[in-house]
Scaffold this motif. Structure first.
Motif, short mmCIF file in Angstrom:
data_model
loop_
_atom_site.label_atom_id
_atom_site.label_comp_id
_atom_site.label_asym_id
_atom_site.label_seq_id
_atom_site.Cartn_x
_atom_site.Cartn_y
_atom_site.Cartn_z
N ALA A 1 15.67 -9.15 -13.19
CA ALA A 1 15.85 -7.71 -13.80
C ALA A 1 15.89 -7.74 -15.59
N ARG A 2 16.14 -8.68 -16.44
CA ARG A 2 15.05 -8.95 -17.34
C ARG A 2 14.09 -8.43 -17.82
N SER A 3 13.18 -9.18 -16.70
CA SER A 3 11.57 -8.69 -17.54
C SER A 3 11.46 -7.47 -17.64
N LEU A 4 11.90 -6.41 -15.96
CA LEU A 4 11.44 -5.56 -16.23
C LEU A 4 13.25 -4.17 -16.81
N GLY A 5 13.61 -4.96 -17.65
CA GLY A 5 14.06 -3.87 -17.95
C GLY A 5 15.47 -2.73 -16.07
N LEU A 6 15.50 -3.76 -15.75
CA LEU A 6 16.33 -3.30 -14.03
C LEU A 6 17.90 -3.65 -14.58
N THR A 7 18.55 -3.26 -13.56
CA THR A 7 20.19 -3.92 -13.06
C THR A 7 19.53 -4.90 -12.16
N GLU A 8 20.59 -6.21 -12.32
CA GLU A 8 20.45 -7.38 -11.41
C GLU A 8 20.47 -7.03 -9.65
N GLN A 9 21.54 -4.84 -9.41
CA GLN A 9 22.05 -4.77 -8.59
C GLN A 9 20.46 -4.12 -8.30
N ALA A 10 19.89 -3.90 -8.74
CA ALA A 10 18.86 -3.35 -8.74
C ALA A 10 17.40 -3.58 -7.66
N VAL A 11 17.68 -5.23 -8.65
CA VAL A 11 17.03 -6.20 -8.30
C VAL A 11 17.17 -6.47 -7.16
N ALA A 12 18.35 -7.08 -6.62
CA ALA A 12 18.93 -7.22 -4.76
C ALA A 12 18.79 -6.28 -3.99
N SER A 13 19.02 -5.26 -4.23
CA SER A 13 18.54 -4.26 -3.40
C SER A 13 16.80 -3.61 -3.11
N TYR A 14 16.43 -3.90 -3.96
CA TYR A 14 14.63 -3.63 -3.17
C TYR A 14 14.57 -5.05 -2.59
N LYS A 15 15.15 -6.77 -2.79
CA LYS A 15 14.93 -7.36 -2.27
C LYS A 15 15.65 -7.70 -0.68
N PHE A 16 16.56 -6.96 -0.32
CA PHE A 16 17.40 -6.51 0.33
C PHE A 16 16.95 -5.41 1.47
N ARG B 1 1.00 -1.35 0.19
CA ARG B 1 0.07 0.05 -0.19
C ARG B 1 0.67 0.92 0.10
N GLU B 2 1.78 0.59 0.69
CA GLU B 2 3.22 2.45 0.75
C GLU B 2 3.49 2.72 -0.28
N TRP B 3 3.88 1.71 -1.41
CA TRP B 3 4.77 1.87 -2.44
C TRP B 3 3.79 2.23 -3.76
N LEU B 4 2.21 1.86 -3.70
CA LEU B 4 0.94 1.53 -4.62
C LEU B 4 1.41 3.78 -4.36
N ALA B 5 0.98 4.24 -3.04
CA ALA B 5 0.53 5.35 -2.40
C ALA B 5 1.26 6.01 -3.18
N ARG B 6 2.62 5.56 -3.34
CA ARG B 6 4.09 6.78 -3.63
C ARG B 6 4.46 6.05 -5.20
N GLY B 7 3.79 5.76 -6.41
CA GLY B 7 3.58 5.15 -7.61
C GLY B 7 4.99 4.21 -7.61
N ASP B 8 5.56 3.00 -6.71
CA ASP B 8 6.22 2.41 -7.06
C ASP B 8 6.63 1.44 -7.58
N PHE B 9 5.70 1.85 -8.64
CA PHE B 9 5.56 0.22 -9.39
C PHE B 9 6.55 -1.15 -9.94
N ASP B 10 7.87 -0.46 -9.94
CA ASP B 10 8.69 -1.53 -10.38
C ASP B 10 8.75 -2.13 -9.57
N ARG B 11 8.75 -1.81 -7.82
CA ARG B 11 9.27 -2.72 -6.51
C ARG B 11 8.05 -3.80 -6.69
N ILE B 12 6.69 -3.30 -7.20
CA ILE B 12 5.49 -3.98 -6.68
C ILE B 12 5.99 -5.53 -7.78
N ARG B 13 5.90 -4.90 -8.82
CA ARG B 13 6.10 -5.64 -9.69
C ARG B 13 7.49 -6.71 -9.89
N CYS B 14 8.55 -6.34 -8.71
CA CYS B 14 9.65 -6.47 -8.82
C CYS B 14 9.46 -8.10 -7.72
#
Length: 209
Positions: free
Chosen positions: A171-186, A143-156
């Motif tokens: 990362a490949r599916s969303l056009g992100l770097t693997e570091q960004a995906v790992a950062s979202y997860k962490f 809900r917090e991510w939706l409120a600020r429009g952080d859709f990449d994080r939600i899809r990730c």
């Protein structure tokens, strides 16, 4: 064996938030860790995820890391635990997979003896409580991510958690770097752990693997 002066300096730089030092640490040890994990799993994508979780585990434990301890041995011990968790999730017995380390110490132990019914009941009740708190916490985050429009994080997180995709596939599916995906997860794991702690649950209730 104590860590080398160069490794100790690198760890201090990582502790201070030096991003190039963090990348250098990954470059220095990633290949050896990947070779170790992949020799057990024989699954490159899964091995890469285990290694990535190893580095996340290192970051999480960094405040308690003793620089007198050899950094490579420390990273390999984290990798062994992450590998154990991965094999358990697959229903495989870790001790059958990789036995003991170079010093003859078992990397994992097979639990022995039957558990009492009361212990099983308490464990089941605890698990339901954990799942409820974690479900509510994840809902709050979404809900917090939706409120600020952080859709990449939600899809990730949907691809990682719901579909169980490997980091590189997300990362490949969303056009992100693997570091960004790992950062979202962490960051998500850190938030969930904090919420679990506030609810009076053990940090172990939120798994990094």
């Amino acid at each position: 064996m104590a860590t080398s002066d160069s490794d100790a300096l690198l760890v201090r730089q990582v502790r201070s938030g030096n991003a190039p030092a963090w990348r250098q640490l990954i470059e220095r040890f990633e290949g050896r860790l990947l070779a170790f994990v992949d020799s057990r799993l024989r699954d490159r994508a899964a091995s890469e995820d285990v290694v990535q979780e190893t580095f996340i585990g290192f970051l999480t434990s960094l405040p308690h890391y003793d620089e007198k301890r050899d950094i490579e041995a420390y990273l390999f011990s984290i990798a062994a635990h992450k590998l154990t968790d991965h094999l358990r999730k697959q229903g495989r017995r870790p001790i059958d997979q990789f036995g003991s380390d170079d010093h003859g110490r078992p990397l994992d132990e097979v639990p022995g003896g039957a558990r009492a019914a009361s212990s099983i009941a308490r464990s089941s009740e605890r698990r339901r409580e954990e799942e409820k708190v974690l479900g509510e916490s994840m809902g709050r985050l979404v809900r917090e991510w939706l409120a600020r429009g952080d859709f990449d994080r939600i899809r990730c997180l949907e691809l990682l958690v719901v579909k169980g995709w490997a980091n590189k596939d997300v990362a490949r599916s969303l056009g992100l770097t693997e570091q960004a995906v790992a950062s979202y997860k962490f960051q998500t794991i850190a938030r969930l752990k904090d919420m679990a702690r506030r609810a009076g649950l053990s940090l172990d209730a939120v798994h990094e693997g």
